[in-house]
Design a protein around this motif. Structure first.
Motif, PDB file in Angstrom:
ATOM      1  N   ARG A  23      29.819  36.998  30.736  1.00  0.00           N
ATOM      2  CA  ARG A  23      30.708  37.371  31.812  1.00  0.00           C
ATOM      3  C   ARG A  23      30.235  36.630  33.033  1.00  0.00           C
ATOM      4  NH1 ARG A  23      33.992  41.860  31.698  1.00  0.00           N
ATOM      5  NH2 ARG A  23      33.919  42.856  29.683  1.00  0.00           N
ATOM      6  N   PHE A  74      29.081  36.986  36.230  1.00  0.00           N
ATOM      7  CA  PHE A  74      28.674  37.982  37.216  1.00  0.00           C
ATOM      8  C   PHE A  74      28.398  37.329  38.544  1.00  0.00           C
ATOM      9  CE2 PHE A  74      27.042  40.283  33.421  1.00  0.00           C
ATOM     10  CZ  PHE A  74      27.974  41.284  33.490  1.00  0.00           C
ATOM     11  N   LEU A 111      21.693  43.233  37.280  1.00  0.00           N
ATOM     12  CA  LEU A 111      21.283  42.737  35.968  1.00  0.00           C
ATOM     13  C   LEU A 111      19.868  42.166  36.055  1.00  0.00           C
ATOM     14  CD1 LEU A 111      22.862  42.037  33.151  1.00  0.00           C
ATOM     15  CD2 LEU A 111      22.485  39.724  33.936  1.00  0.00           C
ATOM     16  N   LEU A 154      17.718  42.926  38.237  1.00  0.00           N
ATOM     17  CA  LEU A 154      16.801  44.015  38.567  1.00  0.00           C
ATOM     18  C   LEU A 154      16.283  44.694  37.296  1.00  0.00           C
ATOM     19  CD1 LEU A 154      15.711  45.967  40.846  1.00  0.00           C
ATOM     20  CD2 LEU A 154      17.745  47.315  40.456  1.00  0.00           C
ATOM     21  N   ALA A 155      17.154  44.760  36.281  1.00  0.00           N
ATOM     22  CA  ALA A 155      16.779  45.457  35.048  1.00  0.00           C
ATOM     23  C   ALA A 155      15.752  44.677  34.238  1.00  0.00           C
ATOM     24  CB  ALA A 155      18.030  45.714  34.207  1.00  0.00           C
ATOM     25  N   PHE A 173      12.016  45.563  34.543  1.00  0.00           N
ATOM     26  CA  PHE A 173      11.776  46.896  33.977  1.00  0.00           C
ATOM     27  C   PHE A 173      11.593  46.806  32.467  1.00  0.00           C
ATOM     28  CE2 PHE A 173      13.630  48.401  37.970  1.00  0.00           C
ATOM     29  CZ  PHE A 173      12.851  49.513  38.235  1.00  0.00           C
ATOM     30  N   ILE A 174      12.429  46.017  31.824  1.00  0.00           N
ATOM     31  CA  ILE A 174      12.337  45.863  30.367  1.00  0.00           C
ATOM     32  C   ILE A 174      11.027  45.192  29.989  1.00  0.00           C
ATOM     33  CG2 ILE A 174      13.329  44.657  28.390  1.00  0.00           C
ATOM     34  CD1 ILE A 174      16.047  45.086  29.596  1.00  0.00           C
ATOM     35  N   ALA A 194       8.141  47.549  30.285  1.00  0.00           N
ATOM     36  CA  ALA A 194       8.047  48.471  29.150  1.00  0.00           C
ATOM     37  C   ALA A 194       7.458  47.768  27.937  1.00  0.00           C
ATOM     38  CB  ALA A 194       9.435  49.028  28.835  1.00  0.00           C
ATOM     39  N   GLY A 199      16.033  52.269  38.747  1.00  0.00           N
ATOM     40  CA  GLY A 199      16.569  51.765  37.493  1.00  0.00           C
ATOM     41  C   GLY A 199      17.411  52.805  36.772  1.00  0.00           C
ATOM     42  N   PHE A 226      20.663  53.752  38.701  1.00  0.00           N
ATOM     43  CA  PHE A 226      21.712  52.738  38.601  1.00  0.00           C
ATOM     44  C   PHE A 226      22.315  52.715  37.200  1.00  0.00           C
ATOM     45  CE2 PHE A 226      20.486  50.708  42.657  1.00  0.00           C
ATOM     46  CZ  PHE A 226      21.758  50.583  43.170  1.00  0.00           C
ATOM     47  N   PRO A 284      11.970  53.159  28.958  1.00  0.00           N
ATOM     48  CA  PRO A 284      12.641  52.242  29.876  1.00  0.00           C
ATOM     49  C   PRO A 284      13.249  51.044  29.150  1.00  0.00           C
ATOM     50  CG  PRO A 284      10.352  52.606  30.541  1.00  0.00           C
ATOM     51  CD  PRO A 284      10.567  53.381  29.296  1.00  0.00           C
ATOM     52  N   LEU A 285      12.567  50.586  28.096  1.00  0.00           N
ATOM     53  CA  LEU A 285      13.078  49.426  27.356  1.00  0.00           C
ATOM     54  C   LEU A 285      14.476  49.708  26.814  1.00  0.00           C
ATOM     55  CD1 LEU A 285      12.302  46.646  26.133  1.00  0.00           C
ATOM     56  CD2 LEU A 285      11.672  47.889  24.088  1.00  0.00           C
ATOM     57  N   PHE A 308      17.038  50.236  29.818  1.00  0.00           N
ATOM     58  CA  PHE A 308      17.511  49.072  30.559  1.00  0.00           C
ATOM     59  C   PHE A 308      18.249  48.104  29.669  1.00  0.00           C
ATOM     60  CE2 PHE A 308      14.354  50.836  33.380  1.00  0.00           C
ATOM     61  CZ  PHE A 308      15.147  50.964  34.491  1.00  0.00           C
ATOM     62  N   SER A 309      17.910  48.094  28.385  1.00  0.00           N
ATOM     63  CA  SER A 309      18.740  47.307  27.479  1.00  0.00           C
ATOM     64  C   SER A 309      20.139  47.906  27.457  1.00  0.00           C
ATOM     65  CB  SER A 309      18.139  47.313  26.070  1.00  0.00           C
ATOM     66  OG  SER A 309      16.794  46.930  26.140  1.00  0.00           O
ATOM     67  N   ILE A 359      21.602  49.423  29.942  1.00  0.00           N
ATOM     68  CA  ILE A 359      22.325  49.026  31.168  1.00  0.00           C
ATOM     69  C   ILE A 359      22.871  47.627  31.015  1.00  0.00           C
ATOM     70  CG2 ILE A 359      22.225  48.594  33.646  1.00  0.00           C
ATOM     71  CD1 ILE A 359      19.824  50.078  33.914  1.00  0.00           C
ATOM     72  N   ILE A 360      22.031  46.725  30.479  1.00  0.00           N
ATOM     73  CA  ILE A 360      22.492  45.345  30.374  1.00  0.00           C
ATOM     74  C   ILE A 360      23.688  45.272  29.433  1.00  0.00           C
ATOM     75  CG2 ILE A 360      21.855  43.059  29.501  1.00  0.00           C
ATOM     76  CD1 ILE A 360      19.194  43.383  30.786  1.00  0.00           C
ATOM     77  N   LEU A 374      26.626  46.622  31.301  1.00  0.00           N
ATOM     78  CA  LEU A 374      27.130  45.656  32.283  1.00  0.00           C
ATOM     79  C   LEU A 374      27.934  44.571  31.584  1.00  0.00           C
ATOM     80  CD1 LEU A 374      24.145  45.071  34.716  1.00  0.00           C
ATOM     81  CD2 LEU A 374      26.391  45.935  35.301  1.00  0.00           C
ATOM     82  N   LEU A 375      27.453  44.167  30.406  1.00  0.00           N
ATOM     83  CA  LEU A 375      28.119  43.074  29.719  1.00  0.00           C
ATOM     84  C   LEU A 375      29.432  43.519  29.087  1.00  0.00           C
ATOM     85  CD1 LEU A 375      25.072  41.365  27.993  1.00  0.00           C
ATOM     86  CD2 LEU A 375      26.386  40.507  29.905  1.00  0.00           C
ATOM     87  N   PHE A 376      29.428  44.717  28.515  1.00  0.00           N
ATOM     88  CA  PHE A 376      30.608  45.077  27.719  1.00  0.00           C
ATOM     89  C   PHE A 376      31.460  46.185  28.334  1.00  0.00           C
ATOM     90  CE2 PHE A 376      27.501  43.257  24.773  1.00  0.00           C
ATOM     91  CZ  PHE A 376      28.240  42.156  24.375  1.00  0.00           C
ATOM     92  N   PRO A 379      31.648  47.058  32.033  1.00  0.00           N
ATOM     93  CA  PRO A 379      31.229  47.046  33.435  1.00  0.00           C
ATOM     94  C   PRO A 379      31.944  48.110  34.282  1.00  0.00           C
ATOM     95  CG  PRO A 379      32.586  45.146  32.944  1.00  0.00           C
ATOM     96  CD  PRO A 379      32.331  45.833  31.646  1.00  0.00           C
TER      97      PRO A 379
END
Lengths: 637, 234, 291
Positions: free
Chosen positions: A111, A113, A121, A123-124, A127-128, A131, C223, C226, C264-265, C268-269, C271-272, C275-277, C279
């Protein structure tokens, strides 16, 4: 320019390196080199961030990810596997760049962005990674990793000298890279992406490729500097690299310094590091972040363009302020030490530079150079004739083209042939599908069904920049110039990335010829913000013909002009047509279309209503009905 | 009711209107016709207070509105049916209508107003709880008109109500304009369908390239060569 | 069994994240202000609760009587300034990032950088718990969940049923047309931002009830919150509760079955991927993204 610039960097490097090598002979306290090391580290980081986020405008909050990958690569390889430090640096840079490419592939390909979503994005990502590092005991496992002290050459007095030299190498390399990028095609492409990405793509800039390159460079520099960071802190933890401190610092530094020029991050980093150091030294440690936050909040509102551009406008005032304040404090000698005086001088210079001045007004009429009248033939001769298609040959072929938006049928089964040398007026009531058709031809939209061929080549599904290279160019209803570039460079951009690309110098020369065609040469050095709407629309046209199109799509290029300006613009369109470019003009003013067009195509409710020479079409009862209402033809004719 | 004098309007440096004069009397339907891009929408937006880069006066019942903020213009009895309908797509039909009566002075009349709109456009009553974005173009136009009526206007500004609608639906819309006018509401109608606009109105103005080039009774303007020329550009 | 217990507890914890996210989501969706300073207000809310409970002996939950009006004024004032200065969209993200840093450092200067926790003598809810069948729920998370439901349901009803709520939704969709119907965005925006800040005060209280807090705690929230805002759909207050529960459950289950460090892994995966699919949020049909 480029060679001299890079020579300059070599010289700066030599001088600064000498400080470390002969530090003891020079009697320079180690304290200064430690401070300089910190500044150099942040120069490298801010420059790294700026290549992507400043040059191309994609703001990232993920700088910590690159630093972290770099730092952990060095820490783990060196600390756990005994790999030589020098070897780990390039590995760290490459790992970080690979991560950057992965992020780029996700953000730019799947996409497109922009703005806050891209920021979130990125920012995340840290964090990953944090972890992953915590969980994996091969990497960190929540314990942190000790970085072994690297061997350093014996001609250096202390480890600190060594760190300084390493940071110097990376920082100078980073800044030199940013300098080189800014002065090559790469930098121009990124600037055009920042100013108006879709326009850049339409003019032939492969935006995706350049964004990927930019993020890779950001990752490369960020990773290398992160590797040094590991050595510097000696003990790498998740908190030390993956937090929000690193993005905060690089953003504040670049916003303060200015994001469009390689100097910006350097200025910003130096000023911030100095302020932070003096605050800490004066016992105001607790104010460090408050000052940083305040600088960010205030700058975004007051001076979002930062120091660099303003400094270029007031260099002497800034220098005087710096010398005067530092000098007076040194002479009075009642407070602080040399560094305090210097920092006070720097702050005075920053204040002078940021002090609100008169906004630059549009070029006033009396200051404007007059437009030298150019004879049409002369101008036409100046432009390389683009017509490599034989007159009469079919140039554009639309077959059964349809475009639906949800349930709305903007275009429904339009078939149309345009031959080389024609000047086609595309008209129709509001919402009839004219602009949709232009967007399909230029590749900004993809048809729901049907085929479009230009010069025999199927263009459906091609990226707009590829379509530009096939030979389609367009203007926009609301002019979208590249605001950071002069009028001349706007046109030169299109030549550099058009169908027969030329390097910058040649492109600038050629741009003048294009500006002659639209009578804008006298404003070549103005910025788009300083010229009026009429001139901006002419600039759109100049930029479009600079790509050497076979077909030029003019989308309401005369909207909002007064009658005199319309007549001037009509003459320009004629001149462009005379150079052999086939033109499709979308226009509300039927009087203009009737004057100009060799053929008129009428769309109504997404379908082709009439097609033929202007007189016949305008007397067609269906057309009159579409324009005047249901009974018009019955009563009128 | 409405008196516009010497109105000029700009978009940045581009001038869109040059010295426009026009008036609408109480209970009158007046149409403004002209080719696309003539400045019709700019004119309506200026009167509604949505376009503020203007010079000249726009007076409603003698009160100059050019310095009144957009959200206060309605206090003077003006309501807008914007070009392209612009209903609030993510809200229900009912909520769109209720929002029309947002102004404090309009709220007491909410129930009566809803009943009137539902009798005018029965289809809106049926689709009351549907999202406005899911309506057809014609229904959205009706909703836009209904929303404006709930503001209890004395002057209704209608910007291109027939835009993009099928002929049958356009008939319904124009019938509604007549009905609304019969209730005593003045209407300023901007239309590209010249014939229909002049049919429903008593008087008309022809706007071309930002200037009024002709005005007169609808009968005079219908079929006039001047109108043809300015719209078709012949 | 333990997984189920973890899932249920996680869902309740998710309620607290929903309270944190609600205000952020609404100001983002309605006013186009992405207010990172919201996290600063939550932090101050938590510290004020701690301060009022320990020095004044106020019941921790009752501290909101003081903090809510205070924060309302702060939020409304901030929005007034943002509106005057034209700070919106991306600029608001940067400006409020600066403000967040200022708040965090100020809190650290005032209360020190150490952990602060309300001890049992001032916080009667700290050790309480409620058992339902075989499941045990700590009182603070239950309270947080109740507040979340009340706040989200109330906000949702206000947005759906009142003139002001409809006006806000209309304003979020089309500012110009909304103003033509008499909607004064300045006043409404200040009220919304004030309410959003007031909800931050509540969120801070809820956090302080069950957790120790340090000045850098907001970085742990950003994190997750959001994630909740985006999964719930920006500006959609109902989605916030659902997303909060989802995120809380997911992260608790991952922690229980795998490792706390991995949550968190996964989060946040998620979230990504979102965001991608998706939004525009989980509840919104994907097709709206097309235009």
């Amino acid at each position: 320019m480029m060679a001299r610039g890079l020579g300059g960097f070599a010289l700066v490097f030599a001088v600064l390196a000498a400080l470390a090598v002969w530090r003891e002979d020079l009697g320079l306290p180690i304290f200064y080199l430690v401070l300089a090391s910190t500044a150099l580290f942040w120069i490298a980081q801010a420059t790294s961030w700026n290549v992507l986020s400043g040059y191309s405008g994609y703001f990232s909050f993920g700088q910590g990810a690159f630093v972290g990958v770099g730092a952990y690569t060095t820490a783990v390889l060196g600390g756990r596997h005994g790999v030589d430090f020098y070897l780990t640096v390039p590995v760290a840079a490459v790992f970080s760049a690979l991560l950057a490419l992965l992020v780029g592939a996700l953000a730019f390909r799947l996409r497109s962005f922009r703005g806050e979503i891209f920021a979130l994005l990125t920012l995340a990502v840290p964090f990953i990674l944090a972890a992953l590092a915590r969980v994996n005991s091969e990497i960190d496992g929540g314990q942190g990793v000790i970085v072994p002290v690297a061997e350093y050459p014996d001609w250096l007095a202390q480890f600190q000298d060594f760190l300084y030299l390493l940071n110097l190498v990376v920082a100078v390399a980073a800044v030199a890279a940013a300098f080189a990028i800014q002065h090559t095609r790469f930098g121009w492409a990124l600037a055009s992406i920042r100013d108006a990405e879709d326009v850049a793509e339409g003019l032939g800039v492969a935006t995706f490729r350049y964004k990927m390159l930019a993020i890779a460079v950001t990752g490369l520099i960020g990773g290398a500097a992160g590797s040094l960071f590991a050595l510097q802190i000696g003990f790498v933890t998740v908190e030390s690299v993956f937090g929000l401190t690193i993005p905060l610092f690089v953003i504040v530094m670049s916003v303060l310094g200015g994001r469009t020029h390689w100097v910006g991050p350097v200025l910003g980093a130096v000023v911030i590091v100095l302020i932070q150091d003096r605050l800490s030294a004066s016992g105001f440690e607790g104010w460090n972040l408050i000052v940083l936050g305040a600088i960010l909040a205030v700058l975004v509102v007051v001076a979002p363009d930062g120091l660099q551009a303003r400094l270029w406008r007031r260099p002497w005032q800034a220098a005087v302020a710096l010398v005067a304040v530092t000098g007076v404090l040194a002479v009075v000698d009642s407070w602080g030490g040399p560094l305090d005086w210097f920092v006070a001088g720097v702050l005075a210079a920053v204040a002078v530079v940021l002090w609100p001045g008169r906004a630059r007004a549009p070029v006033a009429a009396e200051r404007r150079p007059a437009a030298a009248p150019v004879a049409p033939e002369e101008a036409a001769g100046a432009v390389p004739v683009a017509a490599d298609a034989e007159p009469g040959e079919v140039l554009v072929e639309c077959r059964d083209v349809a475009k639906y938006f949800g349930g709305v049928r903007a275009l429904d089964g339009v078939s149309l042939r345009i031959r080389a040398g024609e000047l086609v007026g595309l008209v129709g009531p509001n919402g009839s599908g004219k602009t949709t058709l232009v967007n399909l031809l230029s590749g900004a939209l993809r048809p729901t069904s049907g085929s479009i061929a230009v010069a025999g080549r199927d263009i459906v599904g091609l990226a707009p920049h590829r379509i530009a290279h096939v030979g389609v160019s367009r203007t926009h209803q609301i002019p979208k110039p590249f605001e950071s570039m002069t009028v001349r460079d706007n046109v030169a951009m299109a030549i550099m990335f058009g169908r027969s690309p030329r390097p910058l110098a040649g492109a600038r020369e050629e741009a003048e010829a294009c500006l002659d065609v639209v009578h804008l040469r006298h404003l070549a050095d103005a910025k788009p913000a300083e010229i009026n709407l009429h001139e901006r629309q002419l600039l759109e046209m100049a930029r479009a013909i600079a790509t050497k199109p076979k077909v030029l799509l003019l989308d309401e290029a005369l909207a909002g002009l007064n009658p005199a300006e319309i007549d001037a613009a009509v003459a320009v369109v004629r001149r462009i047509h005379a150079t052999g470019i086939t033109i499709v003009i979308v226009e509300h003013l039927l009087r203009v279309v009737n004057q100009l067009a060799t053929r008129v195509v009428v769309l109504n409710q997404g379908a082709l209503l009439a097609d033929g020479d202007p007189r016949t079409v305008m007397n067609d009862p269906d057309v009159i009905r579409a324009y005047l209402g249901r009974h018009a033809h019955a009563r009128g004719t | 009711m409405l008196e516009v004098r010497e109105l000029e309007a700009w978009y940045g440096q581009a001038q869109a209107l040059w010295g426009v004069d026009l008036s609408v009397a109480d209970g009158e339907v007046v149409s403004i016709v002209g080719p696309n891009g003539a400045g019709k929408s700019t004119l309506v937006q200026s009167i509604a207070g949505l376009h503020r880069s203007t010079r000249g006066t726009i007076a409603v019942d003698g009160v100059d509105l050019t310095r009144v903020p957009a959200h206060r213009v309605g206090d003077h009895g003006v309501a807008l049916v914007p070009e392209g309908r612009r209903v609030f797509a993510r809200m229900t039909v009912h909520d769109n209508l209720v929002l029309g009566a947002y102004r404090r002075s309009a709220r007491p009349g909410l129930a009566d107003g809803l009943a009137r709109v539902h009798s005018l456009f029965p289809r809106l009553a049926e689709r009351s709880s549907q999202l406005a974005g899911s309506l057809s173009g014609g229904e959205q136009q009706m909703l836009a008109i209904g929303r404006a009526l709930l503001a209890q206007p004395r002057l209704l500004l209608m910007d291109e109500p027939s835009l993009g609608l099928a002929p049958v639906v356009v008939d319904e819309v124009f019938d509604a304009i007549r009905a609304i006018n019969a209730d005593g509401v003045s209407v300023l109608l901007v239309e590209q369908d010249v014939e229909r606009a002049l049919e429903v109105s008593a008087r008309g103005y022809v706007l071309a390239e930002g200037r009024i080039v002709a005005s007169g009774s609808s009968a005079e303007l219908t079929g006039s060569a001047l109108v043809r020329r300015s719209v078709l550009g012949l | 069994m333990t997984t189920l217990q973890a899932a249920l507890s996680g869902a309740l914890v998710g309620g607290m994240f929903a309270v944190m996210a609600a205000g952020l989501s609404l100001t983002w969706g309605m006013l186009r202000v992405i207010n990172l300073a919201h996290f600063g207000l939550i932090l101050v809310g938590a510290y004020l609760t701690f301060e009022l409970a320990t020095s004044w002996g106020l019941d921790p939950i009752l501290t909101i009587v003081v903090t809510v009006p205070l924060m309302f004024l702060v939020g409304a004032g901030l929005q007034w300034a943002f509106d005057r200065l034209g700070v919106e969209g991306f600029a608001s993200l940067l400006v409020s990032f600066g403000l967040l840093i200022i708040v965090m450092q100020t809190v650290s200067n005032v209360w020190s950088a150490d952990f602060q926790r309300m001890e049992g003598d001032v916080n009667p809810y700290a050790t309480g718990s409620v058992s339902i069948g075989r499941f045990v729920f700590p009182a603070p998370t239950l309270i947080a969940f109740v507040f979340a439901v009340v706040i989200v349901v109330a906000a949702d009803q206000v947005l759906r049923r009142t003139f002001a709520g409809r006006a806000l939704r209309a304003f979020a969709e089309d500012r110009a047309v909304a103003s033509a119907f008499g909607i004064d965005h300045r006043r409404l925006g200040m009220v919304l931002a004030g309410l959003s800040a007031a909800s931050a005060a509540v969120a801070g209280m809820l956090f302080a009830l069950g957790n120790a807090v340090t000045p850098s705690t907001p970085f742990e929230w950003i994190g997750i919150v959001f994630a909740v805002v985006i999964l719930g759909g920006i500006g959609q207050v109902g989605g916030v509760l659902l997303a909060g529960v989802l995120v809380g459950t997911l992260s608790a289950v991952v922690s229980a079955t795998w490792s706390p460090a991995l949550s968190p892994l996964v989060l946040f995966s998620a979230i990504i991927l979102a965001l991608l699919f998706r939004p525009h949020g989980l509840l919104t049909p994907a097709s709206r993204g097309a235009r």
